[in-house]
Design an enzyme around this catalytic site. Structure first.
Site, PDB file in Angstrom:
ATOM      1  N   ASP A 171      19.011  13.095 -51.118  1.00 51.74           N
ATOM      2  CA  ASP A 171      19.297  14.097 -50.084  1.00 51.74           C
ATOM      3  C   ASP A 171      18.001  14.690 -49.522  1.00 51.74           C
ATOM      4  O   ASP A 171      16.920  14.573 -50.122  1.00 51.74           O
ATOM      5  CB  ASP A 171      20.154  15.198 -50.726  1.00 51.74           C
ATOM      6  CG  ASP A 171      21.057  15.911 -49.729  1.00 51.74           C
ATOM      7  OD1 ASP A 171      20.852  15.752 -48.525  1.00 51.74           O
ATOM      8  OD2 ASP A 171      21.954  16.639 -50.178  1.00 51.74           O
ATOM      9  N   MET A 172      18.080  15.371 -48.389  1.00 52.19           N
ATOM     10  CA  MET A 172      16.926  16.016 -47.744  1.00 52.19           C
ATOM     11  C   MET A 172      17.492  17.067 -46.807  1.00 52.19           C
ATOM     12  O   MET A 172      18.023  16.736 -45.758  1.00 52.19           O
ATOM     13  CB  MET A 172      16.183  14.942 -46.942  1.00 52.19           C
ATOM     14  CG  MET A 172      14.767  15.208 -46.557  1.00 52.19           C
ATOM     15  SD  MET A 172      14.596  16.308 -45.165  1.00 52.19           S
ATOM     16  CE  MET A 172      12.863  16.201 -44.877  1.00 52.19           C
TER      17      MET A 172
ATOM     18  N   ASP B 149      24.840  17.882 -56.483  1.00 49.84           N
ATOM     19  CA  ASP B 149      23.870  18.967 -56.681  1.00 49.84           C
ATOM     20  C   ASP B 149      24.286  19.925 -57.805  1.00 49.84           C
ATOM     21  O   ASP B 149      25.481  20.179 -58.004  1.00 49.84           O
ATOM     22  CB  ASP B 149      23.797  19.744 -55.348  1.00 49.84           C
ATOM     23  CG  ASP B 149      22.577  20.631 -55.267  1.00 49.84           C
ATOM     24  OD1 ASP B 149      21.851  20.731 -56.258  1.00 49.84           O
ATOM     25  OD2 ASP B 149      22.372  21.227 -54.187  1.00 49.84           O
TER      26      ASP B 149
ATOM     27  N   ASP C 297      28.130  15.493 -43.312  1.00 49.17           N
ATOM     28  CA  ASP C 297      28.768  16.448 -44.224  1.00 49.17           C
ATOM     29  C   ASP C 297      30.151  16.831 -43.719  1.00 49.17           C
ATOM     30  O   ASP C 297      30.920  17.470 -44.429  1.00 49.17           O
ATOM     31  CB  ASP C 297      27.922  17.728 -44.334  1.00 49.17           C
ATOM     32  CG  ASP C 297      26.887  17.619 -45.433  1.00 49.17           C
ATOM     33  OD1 ASP C 297      26.879  16.608 -46.154  1.00 49.17           O
ATOM     34  OD2 ASP C 297      26.075  18.554 -45.575  1.00 49.17           O
TER      35      ASP C 297
ATOM     36  N   ASP D 263       0.863  -1.187   0.000  1.00 46.95           N
ATOM     37  CA  ASP D 263       0.000   0.000   0.000  1.00 46.95           C
ATOM     38  C   ASP D 263       0.898   1.235   0.000  1.00 46.95           C
ATOM     39  O   ASP D 263       1.581   1.511   0.972  1.00 46.95           O
ATOM     40  CB  ASP D 263      -0.880  -0.043   1.258  1.00 46.95           C
ATOM     41  CG  ASP D 263      -1.782   1.188   1.358  1.00 46.95           C
ATOM     42  OD1 ASP D 263      -1.799   1.994   0.400  1.00 46.95           O
ATOM     43  OD2 ASP D 263      -2.470   1.323   2.387  1.00 46.95           O
TER      44      ASP D 263
HETATM   45  C1  DGJ Z   1      23.943  18.178 -48.494  1.00 48.80           C
HETATM   46  C2  DGJ Z   1      24.739  16.924 -48.670  1.00 48.80           C
HETATM   47  O1  DGJ Z   1      24.970  16.291 -47.470  1.00 48.80           O
HETATM   48  C3  DGJ Z   1      26.037  17.258 -49.390  1.00 48.80           C
HETATM   49  O2  DGJ Z   1      26.851  16.132 -49.465  1.00 48.80           O
HETATM   50  C4  DGJ Z   1      25.676  17.779 -50.755  1.00 48.80           C
HETATM   51  O3  DGJ Z   1      25.058  16.762 -51.477  1.00 48.80           O
HETATM   52  C5  DGJ Z   1      24.768  18.974 -50.618  1.00 48.80           C
HETATM   53  N1  DGJ Z   1      23.641  18.720 -49.780  1.00 48.80           N
HETATM   54  C6  DGJ Z   1      24.289  19.429 -51.967  1.00 48.80           C
HETATM   55  O4  DGJ Z   1      23.379  20.440 -51.894  1.00 48.80           O
END
Ligand code: DGJ
Length: 727
Positions: free
Chosen positions: A477-478, A366, A547, A53
């Protein structure tokens, strides 16, 4: 059989090779957690629950004050009726009520494992995995919940996920739907998480659990570089090679939460799942909702064994690509060599140098489409920029192929630039909340992947580009996170679903494209390692790790990434010095050793190097090709932790035990330098190993226990590498 139900004790014993997990039914309806840890043969009621309890602990049965949901170790805790700790799920009924109470309603044990509709999930043959479904119900809300536990016996892994079904006659909103909740009846733990930022991903953070809650999350729409969807509880004495470790890794690429909560009686609730903030789901009568899964690993031999279990499991039971077990090509990427400033001539002369050096894949990054001379335009306009490539993508690819290399291409399909044809024609394709301005990130907006026609556009435009470029490799990429989340195409009550619908849209796109292009090697990227998670790995077998290409920073990033992910999933490139991210000047050899510890690539202008440097790069590549099976498909052993010392060392052993490669890096050159000893791991102590460079022979026991003396060098950032062949 990896799951047993004991009718008399009313317990389920789930077990893999070295792990047991026990859950039981108390008072006919409550599902309680009893044990997760080292394998036991049978459960006979040990570590029984001690009823007491406790003050302020409410009692569902007023004849027994020792019984309270607030102190019961639960398996999938609810909210609103006496458990004041963090709940695993939440609902809101049409009448506004947020209370729920699940009761046990039966079980099934089946061989094999079902996929999760629309979601990435681990898989296995019927003889490799067995699944326990525990059915629960909340009759007052008309809610049915199915808890799934899949046990991979040999792989030593348990996965958990949940299905909600609205069995009532009216809509129901799910306000929280975690995938895993475990109540430990002890708190002698440290918690380990991986935090970071762009260019500085996955730092190891280990801290003791005290009172209250340690919680990490992402609300960025992706798993994020800020926090990785991974959490481990470790015994205080646990380290790389000893002690109890409990890992949880989320197979999901969107918002998540992971937490460890200590209650006043020193119990710990360990949870993981989708982030409930801005993440609810409107469930109409008869509809179901599947949560993503959590991969749970226990080891009593420390972090390294936990990592080995994850590495093997992800390679064998998660990565679907045919590349999972294939050696990956050495690549050159033109990003840091040219950024947006290139033309066909420049690319071809870079490619020629690369081919001469032994590089196998040329990746055009890119800037090849629309009129993209900077990051301010053209995303969405996936049409070759003929100013830069006057003969088109197809011809460039042909010329690269004629040099004996494969051709790879960068894309960022989830995005749209305000300065693009796509935006001018379809401003409504943008993820946005009507009536509110859109927030830019890197000068770009995000496509509304919750909408099928937008996903179709992405699939069609990507398929066209991949075909036109005869691509062998894609870097996906994003580069920004989600803001202003909303969609004009869903009613108000479904706006909370959009973040998850975005992820589902992305998974649908990747599902379709990877099925259409099974021969293509996909590498996922989000400004480097911003979306390095198990969900992406299901579709794309490798990820651009960061990166940050500086060798000294990369040692740490790759070291900590390897806690969960195998080296073969990590893209790692040699770049120029001074390094573009840190300004640091490191020896080419050290840059090579660090990049060779993953999937080796080069990202620099080979034309600007001296003939001596080019020669060294040629040698690196030839050497890497001779060891790449050991690195990419072998076992990694971490030896010295760069988060704790001035040195890092790790070694790889091939699966057949024949080859071993060890790397050592010392960051700063100390005055009055101590002689460092490199000790390898994972060798056969009874075998002899020959150093391929100088022919010296050592016993496996010597290399592991006596170790090798590292030469003294007055040089910062120096690296050493040793390659041994078993005799
Ligand atoms: C971010 C990526 O991580 C890089 O290696 C490169 O592809 C750039 N974008 C390009 O805009």
């Amino acid at each position: 059989m990896a799951v047993k139900y004991d009718e008399q004790q009313k317990i389920f014993h789930i077990f893999s090779k070295n792990t047991s997990y026990v859950t039981g039914i108390v008072r006919e309806k409550y599902l309680t957690h009893l044990y997760w840890g080292k394998r036991i043969r049978e459960y006979h009621g040990s570590r029984s629950i001690v009823w007491k309890d406790r003050g302020f602990a409410p009692n569902p049965d007023d004849t027994d004050r020792t019984f309270s949901l607030d102190t019961l170790p639960q398996e999938y805790p609810q909210t609103g009726n006496g458990d004041f700790r963090s709940c695993a799920y939440g609902i809101r009924q049409e009448n506004g009520s947020r209370i729920s109470n699940l009761e046990y309603a039966g079980y099934e044990i089946v061989d094999g494992k079902e996929g999760l509709p629309g979601l990435p999930a681990s898989f296995g043959r019927d003889d490799q995995v067995q699944t326990l479904y525990i059915h629960m119900k909340d009759p007052a809300a008309g809610l049915k919940v199915r808890l799934a536990y899949s046990v991979f016996y040999e792989a030593d892994v348990i996965t958990r996920s949940v299905v909600f079904e609205n069995a009532s006659g009216e809509p129901l909103t799910l306000t929280k739907m975690l995938s895993m909740s475990v109540d430990f009846r002890e708190d002698d733990f440290h918690v380990l998480t991986l935090y970071g930022a762009h260019n500085n991903e996955r730092n190891m953070d280990r801290r003791p659990l005290t009172s209250g809650m340690v919680s990490i999350e992402s609300l960025r729409g992706t798993s994020s570089p800020q926090q990785s969807p991974f959490m481990a509880l470790l015994r205080k004495d646990a380290g790389e090679y000893q002690g109890d470790v409990y890992g949880a890794s989320f197979v999901y690429s969107g918002n998540f939460v992971a937490s460890a909560q200590v209650d006043p009686y020193r119990n710990v609730r360990f949870q993981m799942g989708m982030n409930p903030l801005n993440g609810d789901w409107y469930l109409k009568p008869g509809e179901t909702f599947y949560t993503p899964e959590v991969v749970m690993v226990y080891s009593d031999h420390g972090l390294m064994e936990m990592s080995h279990i994850y590495h093997e499991f992800y390679q064998n039971h998660l990565v679907r690509s045919s590349f999972a077990k294939k050696p990956r090509p050495v690549l050159i990427n033109n990003w840091e060599a040219t950024y947006f400033d290139f033309n066909e001539e420049k690319l071809l002369s870079l490619a020629k140098k690369a081919a001469d050096a032994g590089i196998e894949l040329f990746v055009l990054d890119d800037g090849w489409f629309g009129h993209r001379d900077s990051d301010t335009s053209s995303l969405g306009d996936w049409v070759t920029d003929l100013r830069k490539l006057p003969h088109g993508l197809g011809q460039l690819s042909e010329k690269i192929h004629a040099m004996g290399m494969e051709f790879g291409l960068w894309v960022e399909p989830e995005m749209i630039s305000p300065d693009s044809q796509l935006y001018r024609e379809h401003p409504d394709y943008v993820l946005h909340t009507p009536g509110r301005p859109c927030t830019l990130g890197r000068g770009q907006l995000v496509l509304d992947l919750s909408r099928k026609e937008v996903c179709d556009y992405v699939v069609e435009s990507m398929a066209r580009v991949f075909k036109e470029g005869h691509v062998d490799y894609v870097k996906w990429d994003m580069n920004r996170h989600l803001t202003d989340v909303g969609s004009a195409y869903f009613p108000p009550q479904q706006q909370g679903e959009i973040t998850h619908r975005y992820v589902l849209g992305l998974y649908d796109i990747m599902e379709r494209l990877t099925a259409m292009f099974p021969q293509v090697l996909f590498e996922s990227c989000s400004s480097g390692g911003g979306r390095f998670d198990a969900g992406m790995l299901y579709y794309m077998p490798q990820t651009w790790c960061s990166d940050n290409t500086d060798a000294i920073c990369r040692m740490k990033i790759q070291y900590s990434t390897s806690l969960v992910f195998p080296p073969v999933t990590m893209g790692a490139h040699v770049s120029v010095t001074p390094n573009h991210q840190t300004g640091r000047v490191t020896p080419l050899s050290t840059r090579g050793y660090v990049a060779m510890s993953g999937n080796l690539g080069y990202e620099l202008d080979l034309e600007k190097l001296t003939s001596q440097e080019l020669e060294e790069i040629k040698e690196q590549i030839a050497f890497y090709k001779s060891i790449r099976n050991t690195i990419q498909l072998g076992m990694l052993y971490r030896n010295e932790n760069p988060f704790e010392s001035n040195t890092v060392s790790w070694n790889f052993v091939s699966k057949d035990g024949h080859g071993a490669v060890a790397f050592f890096v010392e960051v700063l050159s100390p005055a009055a330098a101590p002689v460092r000893i490199l000790k390898l791991k994972g060798l056969d102590p009874d075998a002899l190993y020959k150093n391929t460079k100088d022919g010296c022979v050592y016993g496996g026991d010597e290399l592991m226990y006596t170790g090798l003396s590292m030469p003294l060098k007055k040089q910062d950032f120096r690296g050493e590498c040793y390659h041994f062949i078993k005799m």
